[in-house]
Design a protein around this motif. Structure first.
Motif, PDB file in Angstrom:
ATOM      1  N   ALA A  73       8.581 -17.625  -9.694  1.00  0.00           N
ATOM      2  CA  ALA A  73       9.145 -18.917  -9.328  1.00  0.00           C
ATOM      3  C   ALA A  73       8.519 -19.994 -10.191  1.00  0.00           C
ATOM      4  O   ALA A  73       7.311 -20.029 -10.368  1.00  0.00           O
ATOM      5  CB  ALA A  73       8.870 -19.215  -7.857  1.00  0.00           C
ATOM      6  N   THR A  94       7.011 -23.499 -11.000  1.00  0.00           N
ATOM      7  CA  THR A  94       6.325 -24.506 -10.204  1.00  0.00           C
ATOM      8  C   THR A  94       7.105 -25.810 -10.266  1.00  0.00           C
ATOM      9  O   THR A  94       7.429 -26.300 -11.348  1.00  0.00           O
ATOM     10  CB  THR A  94       4.900 -24.750 -10.747  1.00  0.00           C
ATOM     11  N   PRO A  95       7.450 -26.389  -9.100  1.00  0.00           N
ATOM     12  CA  PRO A  95       8.184 -27.662  -9.123  1.00  0.00           C
ATOM     13  C   PRO A  95       7.411 -28.712  -9.918  1.00  0.00           C
ATOM     14  O   PRO A  95       6.200 -28.865  -9.753  1.00  0.00           O
ATOM     15  CB  PRO A  95       8.268 -28.044  -7.638  1.00  0.00           C
ATOM     16  N   SER A 100      10.521 -33.357  -4.647  1.00  0.00           N
ATOM     17  CA  SER A 100      11.886 -32.899  -4.414  1.00  0.00           C
ATOM     18  C   SER A 100      12.496 -33.706  -3.281  1.00  0.00           C
ATOM     19  O   SER A 100      11.889 -33.870  -2.227  1.00  0.00           O
ATOM     20  CB  SER A 100      11.882 -31.413  -4.047  1.00  0.00           C
ATOM     21  N   LEU A 112       5.379 -16.960  -5.720  1.00  0.00           N
ATOM     22  CA  LEU A 112       5.340 -18.381  -5.421  1.00  0.00           C
ATOM     23  C   LEU A 112       4.213 -19.067  -6.205  1.00  0.00           C
ATOM     24  O   LEU A 112       3.194 -18.450  -6.501  1.00  0.00           O
ATOM     25  CB  LEU A 112       5.145 -18.599  -3.916  1.00  0.00           C
ATOM     26  N   PRO A 113       4.386 -20.344  -6.534  1.00  0.00           N
ATOM     27  CA  PRO A 113       3.351 -21.052  -7.289  1.00  0.00           C
ATOM     28  C   PRO A 113       2.119 -21.292  -6.427  1.00  0.00           C
ATOM     29  O   PRO A 113       2.186 -21.295  -5.196  1.00  0.00           O
ATOM     30  CB  PRO A 113       4.037 -22.372  -7.654  1.00  0.00           C
ATOM     31  N   GLN A 141       4.616 -24.118  -2.636  1.00  0.00           N
ATOM     32  CA  GLN A 141       5.268 -22.888  -2.161  1.00  0.00           C
ATOM     33  C   GLN A 141       6.452 -23.207  -1.255  1.00  0.00           C
ATOM     34  O   GLN A 141       7.514 -22.573  -1.353  1.00  0.00           O
ATOM     35  CB  GLN A 141       4.238 -22.019  -1.441  1.00  0.00           C
ATOM     36  N   SER A 144       9.326 -24.267  -3.355  1.00  0.00           N
ATOM     37  CA  SER A 144       9.929 -23.125  -4.050  1.00  0.00           C
ATOM     38  C   SER A 144      10.761 -22.275  -3.099  1.00  0.00           C
ATOM     39  O   SER A 144      11.840 -21.791  -3.469  1.00  0.00           O
ATOM     40  CB  SER A 144       8.835 -22.271  -4.703  1.00  0.00           C
ATOM     41  N   ARG A 164      13.974 -24.152  -2.416  1.00  0.00           N
ATOM     42  CA  ARG A 164      14.853 -24.084  -3.586  1.00  0.00           C
ATOM     43  C   ARG A 164      15.505 -22.705  -3.703  1.00  0.00           C
ATOM     44  O   ARG A 164      16.705 -22.589  -3.984  1.00  0.00           O
ATOM     45  CB  ARG A 164      14.051 -24.399  -4.844  1.00  0.00           C
ATOM     46  N   ALA A 165      14.723 -21.645  -3.473  1.00  0.00           N
ATOM     47  CA  ALA A 165      15.265 -20.285  -3.577  1.00  0.00           C
ATOM     48  C   ALA A 165      16.349 -20.041  -2.521  1.00  0.00           C
ATOM     49  O   ALA A 165      17.385 -19.438  -2.806  1.00  0.00           O
ATOM     50  CB  ALA A 165      14.141 -19.269  -3.427  1.00  0.00           C
TER      51      ALA A 165
END
Length: 334
Positions: free
Chosen positions: A60, A62-63, A67, A189-190, A232, A235, A238-239
């Protein structure tokens, strides 16, 4: 007296033994890496026979910035849960029994491995979908393939998502499902460097001919893991937004409902405890729970059965499990 060939070619002689040493070490590493499940389980009387699917890992991103979350979902009217509209497939709509459980590797408060108790607590609610956190596979401390054991004992299918090589084995999340698994993946995950790696394990199953996505996750813990938990959660959100299928995600978020990571996910998804829970829903510590860390979240394709979400005491873990019943609603064009 014959000459020692090594006296004229010391480099070749040393190179020969160096090569032999490399081969021996490499063989030892391979032997450890491919050690068969159960090869060193000692006195364990159980030999699991279930087939374990290990989900492939992906990464994933990292943003890179904050967001903006869409408006919070509101629950669908529950009156449609059992009454499909004209023109759609008739009959009762499927009601899924869902369990979230951090099992602490099956190690009880006494320090003993008690997987039979874990399995009994799972079977007690007759679940269709189970999210499990802190699951060992062939570590030195437990010496058993826990996903295989729990699948064989409960009669459910299993998908394993290891996130960490630990204590000679693997450690991560697992999913048990009454429905055969069509596909699966484990999204890395980040997180902050040096902390335990985390993942989002997802299994795609079919329920009454419809694809359904079920995910299990366990976010970073402690004050040092706060930034990681936020990344996390972003992410995971988003997923899940990218999934076309109806989806449920369950897990130990290491966050109470007012913490930012939980708020991020609850802006995208409905909370089974909030929509259909009894009591406050606290899950940890098991003996006298004062914090709600464990969640079952779902999208607008489901409706929680009123009053079905409840926290269940555990004799095997430091977490209490969360159980709920979710009705899979008709497609929107029905």
């Amino acid at each position: 007296m014959p000459e020692d060939p090594g006296s004229h070619h010391p480099f070749r002689w040393h190179a020969f033994w160096f090569a032999v040493a490399i081969v021996v070490v490499a063989a030892g590493v391979v032997a450890v890496a491919i050690r068969l499940p159960g090869a060193s389980r000692g006195s364990s009387a159980v030999s699991p026979s279930a087939s374990v699917i290990t989900a492939p890992m992906s990464t994933a991103a990292t943003p890179s910035g904050p967001s903006v979350a869409p408006r919070r979902l509101t629950p669908e009217p529950t009156t449609t849960a059992m009454t499909p509209r004209a023109g759609c497939q008739g009959g009762r709509l499927p009601v899924l029994r869902v369990l979230q459980f951090n099992i602490r590797a099956g190690i009880s408060d006494t320090g003993d491995l008690d997987l039979p108790e874990v399995a009994a607590e799972i079977e007690a609610v007759r679940p269709d979908l189970v999210s499990l956190n802190e699951v060992d596979s062939d570590t030195l401390r437990t010496r058993i393939d826990e996903p295989a054991y729990l699948a064989a004992t409960t009669g459910l299918h299993v998908v394993y998502g290891p996130n960490l090589l630990y204590d000679g084995g693997r450690f991560g999340n697992a999913i048990l499902t009454r429905y055969p698994v069509g596909e699966s993946h484990n999204l890395r995950l980040p997180g902050t460097f040096g902390l335990e790696p985390r993942g989002l394990l997802t299994a795609i199953v079919r329920v009454d001919g419809r694809r359904l996505s079920f995910s299990s996750t366990h976010l970073s813990d402690g004050s040092e893991g706060l930034q990681s938990r936020i990344l996390q959660a972003l992410s995971v959100a988003r997923a899940l937004q990218g999934m076309a299928a109806p989806h449920i995600v369950a897990g130990d978020l290491n966050s109470v409902p007012t913490d930012l990571p939980a708020r991020i996910l609850r802006q995208h998804l409905l909370d089974a405890q909030e929509q259909g829970g009894t009591g406050v829903g606290n899950t940890i510590p098991e003996a006298h729970p004062s914090h709600r860390f464990d969640y079952i979240l779902y999208d607008h394709n489901f409706a929680v059965m009123p009053g079905s979400t409840r926290v269940r005491a555990s004799e095997s873990s430091d977490h209490r499990a969360v159980f709920t019943q979710l009705t899979l609603l008709p497609r929107r064009n029905c």
